[in-house]
Enzyme design. Structure first.
Site, PDB file in Angstrom:
ATOM      1  CE  LYS A 114      -1.705  -4.049  -0.804  1.00  0.00           C
ATOM      2  NZ  LYS A 114      -2.826  -4.596  -1.618  1.00  0.00           N
ATOM      3  CG  HIS A 116      -1.046  -3.739   3.225  1.00  0.00           C
ATOM      4  ND1 HIS A 116      -0.373  -2.606   2.821  1.00  0.00           N
ATOM      5  CD2 HIS A 116      -2.277  -3.683   2.633  1.00  0.00           C
ATOM      6  CE1 HIS A 116      -1.161  -1.880   2.038  1.00  0.00           C
ATOM      7  NE2 HIS A 116      -2.306  -2.522   1.901  1.00  0.00           N
TER       8      HIS A 116
END
Length: 237
Positions: A114, A116
């Protein structure tokens, strides 16, 4: 903070394994027929953990995992569920253990990092101490090796693996020329002997054969002969 009951590494009691096989048959998770495996073999049975697909089934499955672990005496400090099937399995087991008074941290991984928010591939509690990896079956040990690498990279100790079914059959490996060949050990044996992890299985192929032997007549006789022939060809001791 270990989970102890019974001798270390003891196999799940036969009664528990037989109850589990019956549960899998009733739930449609364990089917008989002709199914092609990842290794290209034609298996007379198929175990599809994706069909533990409602709260009641998943809750009962977690009870079987917890009972098998209690019987094994394997100690661990936290649970890791590898993506994807291991995520709900590990989560359900952690809930069941908490219900039994043994609250342990739980973590899992993403397939893709991921970029963010918190970022990274790991979600949940920090990986630390002796880690129990939870999955459905072990075909080639690939998922276990990937989990072990993640756990070690985080500074924790991959200690044990809990699975629902040990197929007790020869693993395969790819030769330098790209061909696939059988080897004289199962994926479970590889994880135990080469990687040094404890393995706890709720049931094994031997337990499935015992179940088919106890349920004689009609299609069960045919299923038993086919499963027995498959084990004689591909099985390990």
């Amino acid at each position: 903070m270990g989970l102890q009951a019974g001798a270390a590494q003891a196999e799940a009691p036969d009664a528990l394994a037989q109850d589990f096989v019956q549960f899998c048959v009733d739930a449609g998770v364990l089917k008989f027929g002709e199914f092609k495996t990842k290794a290209g073999r034609l298996s007379p049975y198929f175990f599809n953990a994706g069909l533990f697909d409602d709260g009641a089934k998943l809750g009962r499955l977690a009870q079987f995992y917890a009972k098998a672990l209690l019987a094994s005496g394997i100690e661990f400090d936290m649970i890791f569920g590898p993506a994807y099937k291991g995520i709900p399995l590990g989560a359900a087991l952690s809930v069941e253990l908490a219900r039994l008074g043994r609250n342990v941290p739980f973590a899992y991984n993403r397939k893709e990092a991921k970029d963010h928010g918190e970022g990274g591939t790991l979600v949940g509690a920090p990986l630390q101490g002796r880690v129990l990896i939870v999955d459905d079956v072990m075909s080639a040990g690939t998922a276990a090796r990937e989990s072990i690498a993640l756990i070690r990279a985080a500074g924790a100790v991959p200690h044990a693996v809990a699975i629902a079914l040990d197929r007790q059959e020869k693993a395969t490996e790819q030769t330098p020329d790209g061909a696939v060949r059988d080897v004289n050990h199962s994926a479970v044996q590889y994880v135990q002997r080469q990687l040094g992890l404890h393995v706890c299985a709720i049931a094994r192929l031997a337990d499935l054969l015992q179940y088919l032997t106890a349920h004689t007549g009609g299609a069960f006789d045919d299923h038993r002969e086919r499963v027995l022939a498959y084990r004689q060809r591909y099985g390990v001791s």
